[in-house]
Design an enzyme around this catalytic site. Structure first.
Site, mmCIF file in Angstrom:
data_model
loop_
_atom_site.group_PDB
_atom_site.id
_atom_site.type_symbol
_atom_site.label_atom_id
_atom_site.label_comp_id
_atom_site.label_asym_id
_atom_site.label_seq_id
_atom_site.Cartn_x
_atom_site.Cartn_y
_atom_site.Cartn_z
ATOM 1 N N ASP A 91 69.237 32.484 -23.203
ATOM 2 C CA ASP A 91 68.517 31.265 -22.865
ATOM 3 C C ASP A 91 67.366 31.079 -23.860
ATOM 4 O O ASP A 91 66.823 32.056 -24.394
ATOM 5 C CB ASP A 91 67.976 31.391 -21.435
ATOM 6 C CG ASP A 91 67.275 30.139 -20.966
ATOM 7 O OD1 ASP A 91 67.633 29.045 -21.431
ATOM 8 O OD2 ASP A 91 66.348 30.267 -20.141
ATOM 9 N N ASP A 129 64.298 28.837 -23.458
ATOM 10 C CA ASP A 129 62.959 28.710 -22.884
ATOM 11 C C ASP A 129 62.721 29.810 -21.853
ATOM 12 O O ASP A 129 63.485 29.956 -20.898
ATOM 13 C CB ASP A 129 62.787 27.339 -22.222
ATOM 14 C CG ASP A 129 63.058 26.199 -23.192
ATOM 15 O OD1 ASP A 129 63.075 26.460 -24.405
ATOM 16 O OD2 ASP A 129 63.268 25.059 -22.735
ATOM 17 N N ASP A 160 65.645 34.076 -17.876
ATOM 18 C CA ASP A 160 64.476 34.317 -17.022
ATOM 19 C C ASP A 160 64.624 33.737 -15.626
ATOM 20 O O ASP A 160 63.734 33.917 -14.799
ATOM 21 C CB ASP A 160 63.218 33.743 -17.685
ATOM 22 C CG ASP A 160 63.272 32.227 -17.805
ATOM 23 O OD1 ASP A 160 64.345 31.697 -18.151
ATOM 24 O OD2 ASP A 160 62.251 31.574 -17.547
#
Length: 380
Positions: free
Chosen positions: A8, A10, A130
């Site tokens: 990922d 961001d 995250d």
């Protein structure tokens, strides 16, 4: 087959910018600590194909115009490439509204190239992200998850069961430290499922050498279960042993075959043994003193200096203690030197099992910066 890291953008490569979490200007851009150094090492040293899947909700709408996204995104990609970090593919979902969109993570609509493709080994690939949706994506793809989670509680009580299941089945590492992620990927997983079935016993072993001490032991012999639990707890490994044996005859086959199956599982988990310490030793328990020396050197041998005055402890014959460790040594191809002195028979054998666990913990410890074979022979 190619292994992938689906990373990922961001929250893993660059820090998210609350309250909007939309990185639409350069003043919001901060790269994640250590990402250049250790993702660079991953790209250089390890054989993963890098893929960047990212949700960019409403990209191209009036509230998130593309001319504020692409300059920053291209700068991120170029900055990473300048450090040798090249993403083979960037997958951007910009659907809005996004409810139930198949291309939005954790949906797999953007990943059709990788699914059921014999060129890719998804079972040994990882999603690094995250958010819980990243870990759900890992499960949906059949990958494992590396969770860069800041808050281990993750809020709402209604999702806690789902979080717990993901942590048990899918998440193999939780860390916001790119150095730890690099070390984990370089050293690899040391998890095995192993079965040993004979006409006398059926033994199932699940072993994670890099676990936390969780145990699930059921052999039909209470004291034996208690001793195997010591191996997991004091060896900081996750261990499941389910044994179904001919206890209506006696305990011999169950204890012997459990020792063999456990040794075979260790042999599989240690694989080529690169980076391990190889040797271990330890430990006292009350008045009892136990010493266990171990060498995972590829040759089986056992020295046993422990005498027991009682015929049984619990349901376990004391003559079977030696036999268990001999079976383990033969199957794991390791040296064992075991010595114990004391007055209380229970304390003595429990000290041996605890010392055995601690010795294993020392011997299987790895150093990612010394990922070589601990032998001048060139083979173990």
């Amino acid at each position: 087959m190619k292994r992938c890291l689906f990373i990922d953008r961001d929250g893993t490569l660059i820090l998210e910018a609350p309250p909007t979490y939309q990185l639409d200007s350069f003043d919001k851009l901060t790269f994640y600590p250590k990402v250049f150094e250790f993702l660079g090492k991953i790209a250089k040293e390890l054989d993963y194909e890098l893929v960047m899947p990212t949700n960019q909700d409403g990209l191209g709408t009036a509230t998130f115009p593309e001319d504020t996204f692409w300059p920053l995104h291209n700068f991120v990609i170029k900055s990473l490439e300048n450090e040798g970090i090249k993403f083979e593919e960037v997958l951007i979902d910009k659907t809005y509204p996004h409810e139930n969109a198949p291309t939005r993570k954790p949906g797999t609509g953007m990943f059709t190239k990788y699914i059921n493709n014999p060129e890719y080994d998804l079972a040994n690939s990882f999603v690094i992200g995250d958010r819980i949706t990243d870990m759900q994506l890992a499960k949906n793809l059949g990958c494992k998850g590396i969770w860069m989670v800041e808050d281990p509680t993750l809020g709402a009580a209604e999702i806690q069961d789902q979080v717990a299941l993901l942590r048990e089945e899918t998440v193999v590492l939780e860390s916001t430290d790119w150095q730890k992620i690099y070390e984990f990927l370089k050293l690899g997983l040391r998890r095995v499922n192993h079965d040993r079935n004979t006409n006398e016993t059926q033994i199932h072993v699940e072993l994670n050498l890099d676990g936390t001490g969780k145990a699930n032991i059921h052999t039909g012999l209470g004291f034996f279960d208690h001793m195997l639990d010591q191996i997991a707890r004091h060896g900081s490994m996750d261990l499941t042993v389910i044994a179904k044996g001919d206890l209506h005859i006696d305990e011999h086959h169950t204890i012997e075959d459990t020792g063999i199956a456990l040794g075979e599982a260790f042999g599989k988990a240690l694989a080529d043994k690169r980076g391990i310490e190889r040797y271990g030793f330890a430990l006292p328990m009350d008045e009892a003193e136990a010493k266990v020396l171990i060498d995972f050197g590829g040759r089986n041998w056992i020295v046993w200096n422990a005498l027991f005055k009682r015929e049984r402890i619990g349901e376990m014959p004391t003559e079977m203690f030696f036999h268990f460790f001999k079976s383990f040594s033969d199957a794991a191809k390791c040296n064992l030197n075991i010595e114990c002195h004391g007055d209380n028979e229970h304390h003595k054998i429990e000290a041996i099992f605890k010392a055995f666990a601690k010795a294993i913990r020392m011997a299987v410890k790895r150093d990612p910066m010394k990922n070589y074979l601990p032998s001048t022979k060139g083979v173990l």
